[in-house]
Enzyme design. Structure first.
Site, PDB file in Angstrom:
ATOM      1  N   GLU A 177       0.856  -1.197   0.000  1.00  0.00           N
ATOM      2  CA  GLU A 177       0.000   0.000   0.000  1.00  0.00           C
ATOM      3  C   GLU A 177       0.887   1.241   0.000  1.00  0.00           C
ATOM      4  O   GLU A 177       1.798   1.376   0.821  1.00  0.00           O
ATOM      5  CB  GLU A 177      -0.942   0.019   1.208  1.00  0.00           C
ATOM      6  CG  GLU A 177      -1.833   1.263   1.164  1.00  0.00           C
ATOM      7  CD  GLU A 177      -3.000   1.257   2.127  1.00  0.00           C
ATOM      8  OE1 GLU A 177      -3.370   0.181   2.639  1.00  0.00           O
ATOM      9  OE2 GLU A 177      -3.546   2.351   2.377  1.00  0.00           O
ATOM     10  N   ASP A 199       9.519   7.907   0.796  1.00  0.00           N
ATOM     11  CA  ASP A 199       8.933   7.964  -0.541  1.00  0.00           C
ATOM     12  C   ASP A 199       8.802   6.552  -1.126  1.00  0.00           C
ATOM     13  O   ASP A 199       9.797   5.820  -1.232  1.00  0.00           O
ATOM     14  CB  ASP A 199       9.855   8.824  -1.429  1.00  0.00           C
ATOM     15  CG  ASP A 199       9.253   9.115  -2.790  1.00  0.00           C
ATOM     16  OD1 ASP A 199       8.458   8.296  -3.291  1.00  0.00           O
ATOM     17  OD2 ASP A 199       9.594  10.162  -3.359  1.00  0.00           O
ATOM     18  N   ASP A 234      -2.499  12.220  -3.180  1.00  0.00           N
ATOM     19  CA  ASP A 234      -2.659  13.686  -3.225  1.00  0.00           C
ATOM     20  C   ASP A 234      -3.083  14.101  -4.635  1.00  0.00           C
ATOM     21  O   ASP A 234      -2.480  13.673  -5.624  1.00  0.00           O
ATOM     22  CB  ASP A 234      -1.327  14.359  -2.854  1.00  0.00           C
ATOM     23  CG  ASP A 234      -0.948  14.051  -1.409  1.00  0.00           C
ATOM     24  OD1 ASP A 234      -1.834  14.106  -0.544  1.00  0.00           O
ATOM     25  OD2 ASP A 234       0.233  13.737  -1.157  1.00  0.00           O
TER      26      ASP A 234
HETATM   27  C1  SAM Z   1      -4.479  12.380   0.733  1.00  0.00           C
HETATM   28  S1  SAM Z   1      -3.505  11.361   1.759  1.00  0.00           S
HETATM   29  C2  SAM Z   1      -4.397   9.817   1.773  1.00  0.00           C
HETATM   30  C3  SAM Z   1      -4.019   8.918   2.899  1.00  0.00           C
HETATM   31  C4  SAM Z   1      -4.736   7.552   2.915  1.00  0.00           C
HETATM   32  N1  SAM Z   1      -4.379   6.744   1.760  1.00  0.00           N
HETATM   33  C5  SAM Z   1      -6.230   7.730   3.001  1.00  0.00           C
HETATM   34  O1  SAM Z   1      -6.920   7.434   2.008  1.00  0.00           O
HETATM   35  O2  SAM Z   1      -6.717   8.147   4.076  1.00  0.00           O
HETATM   36  C6  SAM Z   1      -2.129  10.967   0.692  1.00  0.00           C
HETATM   37  C7  SAM Z   1      -0.991  10.309   1.438  1.00  0.00           C
HETATM   38  O3  SAM Z   1       0.032   9.921   0.513  1.00  0.00           O
HETATM   39  C8  SAM Z   1       1.297  10.139   1.128  1.00  0.00           C
HETATM   40  N2  SAM Z   1       2.292  10.276   0.071  1.00  0.00           N
HETATM   41  C9  SAM Z   1       2.453  11.318  -0.771  1.00  0.00           C
HETATM   42  N3  SAM Z   1       3.484  11.099  -1.610  1.00  0.00           N
HETATM   43  C10 SAM Z   1       3.987   9.887  -1.291  1.00  0.00           C
HETATM   44  C11 SAM Z   1       5.069   9.111  -1.790  1.00  0.00           C
HETATM   45  N4  SAM Z   1       5.833   9.557  -2.784  1.00  0.00           N
HETATM   46  N5  SAM Z   1       5.304   7.901  -1.219  1.00  0.00           N
HETATM   47  C12 SAM Z   1       4.531   7.454  -0.207  1.00  0.00           C
HETATM   48  N6  SAM Z   1       3.486   8.147   0.300  1.00  0.00           N
HETATM   49  C13 SAM Z   1       3.220   9.345  -0.228  1.00  0.00           C
HETATM   50  C14 SAM Z   1       1.090  11.394   1.946  1.00  0.00           C
HETATM   51  O4  SAM Z   1       2.027  11.533   3.005  1.00  0.00           O
HETATM   52  C15 SAM Z   1      -0.339  11.218   2.470  1.00  0.00           C
HETATM   53  O5  SAM Z   1      -0.372  10.561   3.722  1.00  0.00           O
END
Ligand code: SAM
Length: 205
Positions: free
Chosen positions: A38, A90, A112
């Protein structure tokens, strides 16, 4: 968290060559039937729920937001779930390091949206990340994507649809408008900040 994170964290040594790490190596003596990933698990509701429902699967989770990692660790301790390993950085670094055909499911839930056009290149779904997913998923493996942002939904659907390695799994709109029973909701999915969520499923062909 100081005590639990080292136990569950994924280590990618600096000298690691691309495509060389097997997910099984992160789980010490425990051998799992399959491995899932995930990306951007936020506070980890979906990840912890899937791990609890599937104790025979090892699940890797990526999340650079450290408060989210801490929340997941607390949930794991309460639920006594141990079949998770965490990459607190990341996701693209882990994608590069993992062995080909080593995963059978990948989840990207409410990434995002980066709504401004000049920021679209920051969106997680790009041809390069889809190529990485195609390399990592076994044939017949599944890619699950969710968002409540209509513009991002169109972007992710059109890029994944046109990728030769993915086959969209839907016969009618209800197949992507309603959340399947085996797809626990995430925090962002519950909030529905931008609108009605979509739930896309693709098979690796
Ligand atoms: C809008 S939030 C959604 C969180 C969760 N999936 C949810 O649906 O509640 C997007 C998440 O993606 C993470 N994220 C952004 N870029 C990422 C990357 N390159 N690798 C891993 N996680 C990332 C952010 O830190 C954030 O927690």
């Amino acid at each position: 968290m100081e005590e639990d994170l080292p136990r569950f964290a994924i280590d990618i040594p600096e000298e690691t060559s691309a495509g060389s790490l097997a997910p099984a190596a992160f789980f010490a003596d425990e051998v799992y039937k399959d491995y899932w990933l995930e990306i951007g698990f936020g506070t980890g509701e979906h990840l912890a729920a899937q791990a609890g429902l599937h104790p025979d699967i090892g699940i890797l989770g990526c999340e650079p937001f450290i408060n989210g990692v801490a929340t997941l660790l607390t949930t794991m301790a309460k639920a006594q779930v141990e079949n998770i390993r965490i990459w607190p950085d990341d996701a693209r670094m882990l994608l590069d390091a993992l062995e080909s055909a080593s995963l059978s499911k990948i989840f990207l839930l409410h990434p995002d949206p980066w709504p401004k056009k000049r920021h679209h290149k920051r969106r997680f779904i790009q041809t390069e990340t889809l190529d990485a997913f195609a390399r990592l998923l076994r044939k017949g493996g599944e890619l699950r994507i969710a968002t409540d942002d209509a513009d991002l939904a169109n972007w992710m659907l059109s890029k994944t649809w046109s990728h030769p390695c993915f086959d969209f799994q839907a016969d009618c709109a209800d197949d992507w408008r309603s959340r399947p029973g085996d797809w626990p909701e995430t925090r962002y999915g519950q909030k529905q900040l931008a609108g009605q969520p979509v739930y896309f499923r693709f098979l690796r062909v």
